[in-house]
Design a protein around this motif. Sequence first.
Motif, PDB file in Angstrom:
ATOM      1  N   TRP A  39       0.840  -1.195   0.000  1.00 40.06           N
ATOM      2  CA  TRP A  39       0.000   0.000   0.000  1.00 40.06           C
ATOM      3  C   TRP A  39       0.874   1.243   0.000  1.00 40.06           C
ATOM      4  CZ3 TRP A  39      -2.330  -2.806   4.576  1.00 40.06           C
ATOM      5  CH2 TRP A  39      -3.459  -3.543   4.204  1.00 40.06           C
ATOM      6  N   LEU A  40       0.421   2.250  -0.708  1.00 38.02           N
ATOM      7  CA  LEU A  40       1.083   3.552  -0.716  1.00 38.02           C
ATOM      8  C   LEU A  40       0.033   4.624  -0.501  1.00 38.02           C
ATOM      9  CD1 LEU A  40       3.655   5.294  -1.242  1.00 38.02           C
ATOM     10  CD2 LEU A  40       2.874   5.413  -3.637  1.00 38.02           C
ATOM     11  N   ARG A  41       0.240   5.450   0.514  1.00 37.60           N
ATOM     12  CA  ARG A  41      -0.631   6.604   0.756  1.00 37.60           C
ATOM     13  C   ARG A  41      -0.256   7.712  -0.218  1.00 37.60           C
ATOM     14  NH1 ARG A  41       0.749   8.221   6.651  1.00 37.60           N
ATOM     15  NH2 ARG A  41      -0.037  10.145   5.768  1.00 37.60           N
TER      16      ARG A  41
ATOM     17  N   TYR B  88      -6.763   1.180  -6.404  1.00 34.71           N
ATOM     18  CA  TYR B  88      -6.676   2.165  -5.331  1.00 34.71           C
ATOM     19  C   TYR B  88      -7.978   2.272  -4.557  1.00 34.71           C
ATOM     20  CZ  TYR B  88      -9.059   5.380  -8.579  1.00 34.71           C
ATOM     21  OH  TYR B  88      -9.947   5.965  -9.447  1.00 34.71           O
ATOM     22  N   LEU B  89      -7.869   2.940  -3.420  1.00 31.83           N
ATOM     23  CA  LEU B  89      -8.998   3.311  -2.584  1.00 31.83           C
ATOM     24  C   LEU B  89      -9.037   4.834  -2.549  1.00 31.83           C
ATOM     25  CD1 LEU B  89      -8.304   0.841   0.359  1.00 31.83           C
ATOM     26  CD2 LEU B  89     -10.110   0.619  -1.355  1.00 31.83           C
ATOM     27  N   THR B  90     -10.212   5.408  -2.713  1.00 39.64           N
ATOM     28  CA  THR B  90     -10.369   6.861  -2.654  1.00 39.64           C
ATOM     29  C   THR B  90     -10.226   7.336  -1.206  1.00 39.64           C
ATOM     30  OG1 THR B  90     -12.743   6.761  -2.258  1.00 39.64           O
ATOM     31  CG2 THR B  90     -12.003   6.770  -4.585  1.00 39.64           C
TER      32      THR B  90
ATOM     33  N   ILE C   3      -2.948   3.534  -2.848  1.00 42.91           N
ATOM     34  CA  ILE C   3      -2.689   2.674  -4.007  1.00 42.91           C
ATOM     35  C   ILE C   3      -2.360   1.283  -3.485  1.00 42.91           C
ATOM     36  CG2 ILE C   3      -1.203   2.263  -6.004  1.00 42.91           C
ATOM     37  CD1 ILE C   3      -0.841   5.300  -6.248  1.00 42.91           C
ATOM     38  N   CYS C   4      -2.963   0.260  -4.093  1.00 43.50           N
ATOM     39  CA  CYS C   4      -2.840  -1.128  -3.649  1.00 43.50           C
ATOM     40  C   CYS C   4      -2.251  -1.963  -4.794  1.00 43.50           C
ATOM     41  CB  CYS C   4      -4.218  -1.691  -3.314  1.00 43.50           C
ATOM     42  SG  CYS C   4      -5.281  -0.605  -2.369  1.00 43.50           S
TER      43      CYS C   4
ATOM     44  N   GLU D   9     -11.024   0.550  -6.738  1.00 38.90           N
ATOM     45  CA  GLU D   9     -11.056   1.294  -7.997  1.00 38.90           C
ATOM     46  C   GLU D   9      -9.882   0.860  -8.868  1.00 38.90           C
ATOM     47  OE1 GLU D   9     -13.741   3.094  -8.169  1.00 38.90           O
ATOM     48  OE2 GLU D   9     -14.178   2.927  -6.022  1.00 38.90           O
ATOM     49  N   ARG D  10     -10.098   0.821 -10.159  1.00 38.42           N
ATOM     50  CA  ARG D  10      -9.059   0.368 -11.098  1.00 38.42           C
ATOM     51  C   ARG D  10      -8.431   1.530 -11.846  1.00 38.42           C
ATOM     52  NH1 ARG D  10      -8.607  -4.609 -10.365  1.00 38.42           N
ATOM     53  NH2 ARG D  10     -10.323  -6.064 -10.286  1.00 38.42           N
ATOM     54  N   PHE D  11      -7.123   1.464 -11.981  1.00 42.61           N
ATOM     55  CA  PHE D  11      -6.411   2.372 -12.884  1.00 42.61           C
ATOM     56  C   PHE D  11      -6.537   1.877 -14.322  1.00 42.61           C
ATOM     57  CE2 PHE D  11      -3.863   3.206  -8.988  1.00 42.61           C
ATOM     58  CZ  PHE D  11      -3.943   4.584  -8.965  1.00 42.61           C
ATOM     59  N   VAL D  12      -6.540   0.552 -14.466  1.00 36.01           N
ATOM     60  CA  VAL D  12      -6.558  -0.105 -15.770  1.00 36.01           C
ATOM     61  C   VAL D  12      -7.771  -1.026 -15.807  1.00 36.01           C
ATOM     62  CG1 VAL D  12      -5.335  -1.709 -17.290  1.00 36.01           C
ATOM     63  CG2 VAL D  12      -4.037  -0.058 -15.929  1.00 36.01           C
TER      64      VAL D  12
END
Length: 176
Positions: free
Chosen positions: A7-9, A101-103, A172-173, A68-71
């Motif tokens: 995970w990245l904040r 990701y998570l909003t 981001i996951c 949520e998807r980036f791709v």
Amino acid sequence: MSVNGNWLRVSPDELKRARTDLGWAYKLAKAERDDNSDRYTTTDKAWNGLDFLLDRLGFEIPLVLGAERFVELPDVAPDSEEMFDFLENLEDDWGYGPPSYLTPVQVEAAASRLAALTEDDLIRGVDPQELDRAEIYPQIWDRPGELTWVAHYLPGVRSFFSAAATDGNAVICWLD
């Protein structure tokens, strides 16, 4: 080789940039991980066990894999030849597929739900054979103490999501 959950904040502005430039986001993630930043954390190989246990408790937000998807992925079976071909040609593969990701709203909701969750709550009444039957990675659930091993990640997860929610961050996951 092992599969690890990460995970990245990121700030809302960084998330906005990541949506259009995953290469930039990947470099940021690597730099934060290499710097042992508090914006980055991992659940190591416990990611799938944690996901399973949270889901078992009715946790609505998919913390580990993101909501949520980036791709956009093709609408085919995950283990199909079509998916394999798609992933093989994907430019934005962060290890085991693209990140998600998570909003900030989802992060805040997750942090709130995690705040009340204890390690005991996470594993109470769980039969390790449930994880075996569900083929949860890593397939080690026949060994004593493995549920406790997964549960020991919970305080760090709680702390990470609490800090992210306090700062209004997205998360981001990804798996690598």
